[in-house]
Motif scaffolding. Structure first.
Motif, PDB file in Angstrom:
ATOM      1  N   LYS A 221      -3.397   0.655  -3.651  1.00  0.00           N
ATOM      2  CA  LYS A 221      -3.010  -0.680  -3.198  1.00  0.00           C
ATOM      3  C   LYS A 221      -2.573  -1.532  -4.382  1.00  0.00           C
ATOM      4  CE  LYS A 221      -6.295  -3.455  -1.902  1.00  0.00           C
ATOM      5  NZ  LYS A 221      -7.379  -4.107  -1.105  1.00  0.00           N
ATOM      6  N   MET A 222      -1.529  -2.324  -4.189  1.00  0.00           N
ATOM      7  CA  MET A 222      -1.009  -3.250  -5.195  1.00  0.00           C
ATOM      8  C   MET A 222      -1.031  -4.665  -4.622  1.00  0.00           C
ATOM      9  SD  MET A 222       2.866  -3.406  -6.735  1.00  0.00           S
ATOM     10  CE  MET A 222       3.392  -4.673  -7.902  1.00  0.00           C
ATOM     11  N   GLU A 223      -1.750  -5.570  -5.270  1.00  0.00           N
ATOM     12  CA  GLU A 223      -1.796  -6.974  -4.864  1.00  0.00           C
ATOM     13  C   GLU A 223      -1.158  -7.831  -5.952  1.00  0.00           C
ATOM     14  OE1 GLU A 223      -5.898  -7.804  -4.237  1.00  0.00           O
ATOM     15  OE2 GLU A 223      -5.935  -6.931  -2.219  1.00  0.00           O
TER      16      GLU A 223
ATOM     17  N   LYS B  92       0.837  -1.188   0.000  1.00  0.00           N
ATOM     18  CA  LYS B  92       0.000   0.000   0.000  1.00  0.00           C
ATOM     19  C   LYS B  92       0.878   1.245   0.000  1.00  0.00           C
ATOM     20  CE  LYS B  92      -3.966  -2.032   2.441  1.00  0.00           C
ATOM     21  NZ  LYS B  92      -4.864  -1.913   3.630  1.00  0.00           N
ATOM     22  N   THR B  93       0.397   2.279  -0.685  1.00  0.00           N
ATOM     23  CA  THR B  93       1.060   3.586  -0.618  1.00  0.00           C
ATOM     24  C   THR B  93       0.098   4.572  -0.007  1.00  0.00           C
ATOM     25  OG1 THR B  93       0.323   4.102  -2.866  1.00  0.00           O
ATOM     26  CG2 THR B  93       2.518   3.147  -2.621  1.00  0.00           C
ATOM     27  N   LYS B  94       0.624   5.421   0.841  1.00  0.00           N
ATOM     28  CA  LYS B  94      -0.188   6.420   1.518  1.00  0.00           C
ATOM     29  C   LYS B  94       0.087   7.791   0.926  1.00  0.00           C
ATOM     30  CE  LYS B  94      -0.257   3.775   5.833  1.00  0.00           C
ATOM     31  NZ  LYS B  94       0.031   3.792   7.295  1.00  0.00           N
ATOM     32  N   LYS B  95      -0.647   8.767   1.435  1.00  0.00           N
ATOM     33  CA  LYS B  95      -0.458  10.126   0.955  1.00  0.00           C
ATOM     34  C   LYS B  95       0.942  10.605   1.286  1.00  0.00           C
ATOM     35  CE  LYS B  95      -2.715  14.634   0.891  1.00  0.00           C
ATOM     36  NZ  LYS B  95      -3.846  15.437   1.386  1.00  0.00           N
ATOM     37  N   LYS B  96       1.559  11.294   0.338  1.00  0.00           N
ATOM     38  CA  LYS B  96       2.932  11.749   0.514  1.00  0.00           C
ATOM     39  C   LYS B  96       3.032  12.732   1.677  1.00  0.00           C
ATOM     40  CE  LYS B  96       6.725  13.977  -1.971  1.00  0.00           C
ATOM     41  NZ  LYS B  96       7.151  14.606  -3.239  1.00  0.00           N
ATOM     42  N   HIS B  97       3.978  12.436   2.573  1.00  0.00           N
ATOM     43  CA  HIS B  97       4.226  13.355   3.672  1.00  0.00           C
ATOM     44  C   HIS B  97       5.194  14.431   3.203  1.00  0.00           C
ATOM     45  CE1 HIS B  97       2.112  10.798   6.531  1.00  0.00           C
ATOM     46  NE2 HIS B  97       2.790   9.754   6.067  1.00  0.00           N
ATOM     47  N   LEU B  98       4.788  15.672   3.301  1.00  0.00           N
ATOM     48  CA  LEU B  98       5.620  16.763   2.816  1.00  0.00           C
ATOM     49  C   LEU B  98       6.817  16.957   3.743  1.00  0.00           C
ATOM     50  CD1 LEU B  98       2.908  19.357   1.789  1.00  0.00           C
ATOM     51  CD2 LEU B  98       4.208  17.807   0.331  1.00  0.00           C
TER      52      LEU B  98
ATOM     53  N   GLU C  67      17.649   9.100  -5.788  1.00  0.00           N
ATOM     54  CA  GLU C  67      16.499   8.186  -5.840  1.00  0.00           C
ATOM     55  C   GLU C  67      15.286   8.936  -6.354  1.00  0.00           C
ATOM     56  OE1 GLU C  67      13.735   6.218  -2.528  1.00  0.00           O
ATOM     57  OE2 GLU C  67      15.737   5.307  -2.581  1.00  0.00           O
ATOM     58  N   LYS C  68      14.853   8.552  -7.537  1.00  0.00           N
ATOM     59  CA  LYS C  68      13.719   9.208  -8.163  1.00  0.00           C
ATOM     60  C   LYS C  68      12.406   8.705  -7.578  1.00  0.00           C
ATOM     61  CE  LYS C  68      11.512   9.936 -12.676  1.00  0.00           C
ATOM     62  NZ  LYS C  68      11.584   9.643 -14.134  1.00  0.00           N
ATOM     63  N   THR C  69      11.516   9.625  -7.252  1.00  0.00           N
ATOM     64  CA  THR C  69      10.167   9.264  -6.828  1.00  0.00           C
ATOM     65  C   THR C  69       9.161   9.979  -7.720  1.00  0.00           C
ATOM     66  OG1 THR C  69      10.091  11.068  -5.215  1.00  0.00           O
ATOM     67  CG2 THR C  69      10.866   8.925  -4.426  1.00  0.00           C
ATOM     68  N   GLY C  70       7.922   9.456  -7.724  1.00  0.00           N
ATOM     69  CA  GLY C  70       6.906  10.015  -8.608  1.00  0.00           C
ATOM     70  C   GLY C  70       5.776  10.687  -7.864  1.00  0.00           C
ATOM     71  N   THR C  71       4.652  10.841  -8.560  1.00  0.00           N
ATOM     72  CA  THR C  71       3.495  11.553  -8.007  1.00  0.00           C
ATOM     73  C   THR C  71       2.251  10.659  -7.972  1.00  0.00           C
ATOM     74  OG1 THR C  71       2.923  12.410 -10.206  1.00  0.00           O
ATOM     75  CG2 THR C  71       4.379  13.755  -8.834  1.00  0.00           C
ATOM     76  N   GLN C  72       2.471   9.357  -7.865  1.00  0.00           N
ATOM     77  CA  GLN C  72       1.362   8.397  -7.870  1.00  0.00           C
ATOM     78  C   GLN C  72       0.440   8.629  -6.683  1.00  0.00           C
ATOM     79  OE1 GLN C  72       2.266   4.121  -8.721  1.00  0.00           O
ATOM     80  NE2 GLN C  72       1.742   3.916  -6.563  1.00  0.00           N
ATOM     81  N   PRO C  73      -0.887   8.667  -6.895  1.00  0.00           N
ATOM     82  CA  PRO C  73      -1.818   8.840  -5.772  1.00  0.00           C
ATOM     83  C   PRO C  73      -1.821   7.608  -4.860  1.00  0.00           C
ATOM     84  CG  PRO C  73      -2.869   9.303  -7.896  1.00  0.00           C
ATOM     85  CD  PRO C  73      -1.576   8.626  -8.183  1.00  0.00           C
ATOM     86  N   PRO C  74      -2.359   7.733  -3.655  1.00  0.00           N
ATOM     87  CA  PRO C  74      -2.428   6.592  -2.735  1.00  0.00           C
ATOM     88  C   PRO C  74      -3.256   5.455  -3.329  1.00  0.00           C
ATOM     89  CG  PRO C  74      -2.877   8.646  -1.580  1.00  0.00           C
ATOM     90  CD  PRO C  74      -2.869   8.967  -3.040  1.00  0.00           C
TER      91      PRO C  74
ATOM     92  N   TRP D 294       6.386   0.769  -7.428  1.00  0.00           N
ATOM     93  CA  TRP D 294       5.117   1.141  -6.788  1.00  0.00           C
ATOM     94  C   TRP D 294       5.373   1.909  -5.485  1.00  0.00           C
ATOM     95  CZ3 TRP D 294      -0.047   1.309  -7.442  1.00  0.00           C
ATOM     96  CH2 TRP D 294      -0.863   1.375  -6.298  1.00  0.00           C
ATOM     97  N   GLU D 295       6.310   1.412  -4.687  1.00  0.00           N
ATOM     98  CA  GLU D 295       6.607   2.079  -3.419  1.00  0.00           C
ATOM     99  C   GLU D 295       7.221   3.456  -3.635  1.00  0.00           C
ATOM    100  OE1 GLU D 295       9.065  -0.911  -1.711  1.00  0.00           O
ATOM    101  OE2 GLU D 295       7.389  -1.966  -0.743  1.00  0.00           O
TER     102      GLU D 295
END
Length: 629
Positions: free
Chosen positions: A495-497, A389-395, A486-493, A564-565
């Motif tokens: 779930k990945m199964e 699971k990914t949660k909302k990005k903490h600023l 380390e590159k990160t994106g803007t994917q919304p919160p 995903w993470e």
């Protein structure tokens, strides 16, 4: 260094290819009635390139990837697009552009027409607009390209300089066009099939073979040098000097842009008649075009001579080893892009020439496996867990752009006299962002070299690029796409199964299948998204994707979990299929969403898919070494 926007055409046997070991973005284009080359979408270009790799002399059914293009087929050998319901033929070409230009980045510029729909600009115009946009010019004059329009970036509008009328325009992110290096694959003989030389008898292959036979016959007839036509009042006679059994024929004016051969319907005493509803009047000059005929698809000299041409077809013209059995025309039931009346008309025209015809709808893809019970669903060996699971990005506290850039750059005292590919100004001069951005300690003339790849840019340009991105502490070289940090994106919160199901994919009969299920709900855009505070949609979720359960498939799964993470699988943008903005879309890492077929290009068998997706993950900074860290 060449500037983006300069298309390169290098035709060989009808197909262009870039120089050896030089990366180029491939854009397929077709010639419209105004003699302008119009680009196909990136999805269609990927499909054409995939077919080209299999058989450089084959045919491409465009309806397999775009429902609006169901009537169209491209013959790669003759480089023509053929419309099945009207018979219209148009030239196509394979054009190349710099990877750093708009098509290489998946950027599309569009204007709003009178009906409220969005229309893409020609590729050369799109690249010119993007270059001006990247340089942060307030406006752009298109007069140098032959258009009396002004583009205003502040209001995102286009104005006609003569009428002063304004239209809206927009810039959207789409799938990047395919990238190629070196020459095209070696051509194979047609058709591609068994060693017996007999063509495949399935409906789709019969359709493609029939269309290609018609295309080749028509193009061959246009290239013949026609003798003068006899005077109209004379009774029909066999062609002088013709061999016994030779059939006199006339070009038809109803087949748009191409001539069809009309055979007598009764005995040999009846004259051959043109298949035209509006035949040319006897008083018309022999070189005049027939009313209603589309002459825009022909070179200038052929437009005047092809209509009045008379030729002969010796027996056995279509009796070659490539001939396919004659089939009745299948009218399409119900509503659809191809009207039954047009399908029947095309069948009559082609059958009159003795050509086999079969008009069918594109077969439906098999998207999902048979139902699976919960007891048959198993964990993937070697991959812990079944869900992420990914949660909302903490600023976090924003990192200073200047500090990030200096971390990966080395100062260059004497830069070379070449372009900075960000601002397109010379490195020996000040950055194009001078006066636009101001950072303490970053002078506009400072130039730096990236540590690993060695590419050089103005420091101020890199600061501007970083400030307009995700600001996650990583930096990506705009030339070679090497990632620093380390590159990160803007994917919304969401779930990945992932789990195993007891079914096999086409091409992997001896292995079970890894099924990945992505689920992202609708929500509100955050500060890292295009429109913070605005609602975004999430269409088509949950989305099911498939991998073979072998060593390489499990490796791809582990890297997809890492991606995903890092929020790299999806992003928020404009849908390529529906045009909807502020919606969840794929983010440059291709997935296979078609389980039991490969009609859309998103299924199996696809021998190169696993290697391709590993390369895409590496381009996002996700590799096996990183995943283990």
């Amino acid at each position: 260094m060449s500037r983006p926007g300069q298309g390169v055409m290098m035709p060989v046997n009808g197909l262009g290819f870039p120089p050896q070991n030089v990366a180029r973005v491939v854009v397929w284009e077709w010639l419209n009635e105004h003699s302008r080359w119009r680009p196909y979408t990136a999805t269609v270009c990927h499909h054409i390139e995939n077919v080209l790799k299999e058989d450089a002399r084959g045919s491409v059914v465009l309806g397999q990837v775009d429902a609006q293009l169901v009537p169209y087929i491209i013959d790669l050998q003759s480089m023509h697009q053929f419309r099945q319901d009207t018979g219209t033929m148009r030239p196509v070409r394979r054009n190349f552009y710099d990877p750093s230009s708009a098509p290489g980045k998946g950027i599309v510029w569009e204007w709003e027409n009178d009906g409220g729909a969005w229309t893409a600009y020609d590729m050369d115009i799109c690249i010119t607009i993007q270059n001006a946009y990247e340089k942060q010019h307030p406006w752009l004059d298109l007069s140098s390209l032959g258009f009396c329009y002004l583009i205003y970036f502040n209001s995102m509008s286009q104005m006609n300089r003569q009428t002063r009328r304004r239209r809206r325009l927009r810039r959207r992110l789409d799938l990047a066009y395919p990238l190629t290096v070196g020459s095209i694959p070696k051509s194979q003989s047609w058709p591609v099939g068994a060693s017996s030389g007999q063509p495949c008898s399935c409906q789709q292959c019969l359709l493609v073979n029939s269309t290609r036979a018609a295309s080749n016959a028509i193009l061959a007839s246009q290239r013949r040098k026609a003798p003068p036509a006899p005077p109209p009042p004379q009774p029909p006679q066999p062609p002088p000097g013709g061999p016994a059994g030779t059939l006199a024929v006339r070009p038809s004016a109803t087949f748009a842009g191409a001539a069809l051969w009309a055979a007598p319907a009764a005995g040999p005493a009846e004259p051959a008649q043109p298949l035209s509803a509006s035949p040319r009047s006897p008083s018309a000059p022999s070189g005049a075009p027939t009313p209603g005929q589309n002459n825009l698809n022909r070179p200038g000299p052929q437009r005047a001579t092809s209509v009045s041409a008379r030729a002969s077809i010796p027996p056995g013209l279509f009796s070659s080893p490539l001939r396919v059995p004659a089939l009745p025309v299948k009218n399409l039931n119900g509503t659809g892009p191809v009207h039954p009346a047009l399908a029947g008309m095309t069948g009559i025209l082609l059958c009159a020439a003795g050509l086999p015809v079969c008009l069918t709808r594109a077969p439906k893809p098999i998207l999902h496996p048979p139902p699976v019970s919960k007891s048959d669903v198993k964990p993937v060996p070697g991959v812990p867990g079944v869900c992420r699971k990914t949660k909302k990005k903490h600023l976090k506290k924003s990192k200073n752009p200047e500090d990030v850039v200096r971390r990966y750059m080395q100062k260059v005292k004497n830069p070379p006299d070449e372009d900075c590919t960000i601002c397109m100004e010379r490195l020996v001069t000040a950055s194009g962002y001078e006066g636009v951005l101001r950072h303490k300690g970053v002078r506009p003339e400072l130039v730096g070299r990236l540590g690993r790849c060695g590419h050089m840019y103005h420091l101020l340009c890199l600061v501007a690029m970083y400030s307009n991105g995700n600001k996650d502490g990583s930096l990506q070289c705009p030339t070679c796409k090497a990632i620093y940090g380390e590159k990160t994106g803007t994917q919304p919160p969401g779930k990945m199964e992932f789990h195993l199901i007891p079914h096999s994919l086409p091409g992997f009969a001896d292995t079970q299948t890894i099924r990945i299920v992505y689920d992202i709900p609708t929500g509100i855009q955050g500060p890292e998204h295009p429109n913070p505070g605005k609602k975004f949609t999430a269409r088509g979720f949950p989305r099911h994707c498939y991998l073979p359960n072998n060593e390489k498939g499990r490796k791809v799964l582990r890297l997809l979990i890492t991606a995903w993470e890092r929020r790299l699988i999806f992003t928020i943008g404009t849908s390529n299929t529906t045009g909807e903005s502020d919606t969840v879309v794929w983010n440059e890492i291709h997935h296979k969403t078609e389980f039991g077929s490969n009609l859309t290009g998103h299924g199996y068998p696809d021998a190169s898919y696993l290697d391709n997706v590993l390369a895409e993950l590496t381009a996002q900074g996700v590799s096996e070494a990183v995943a283990k860290a």
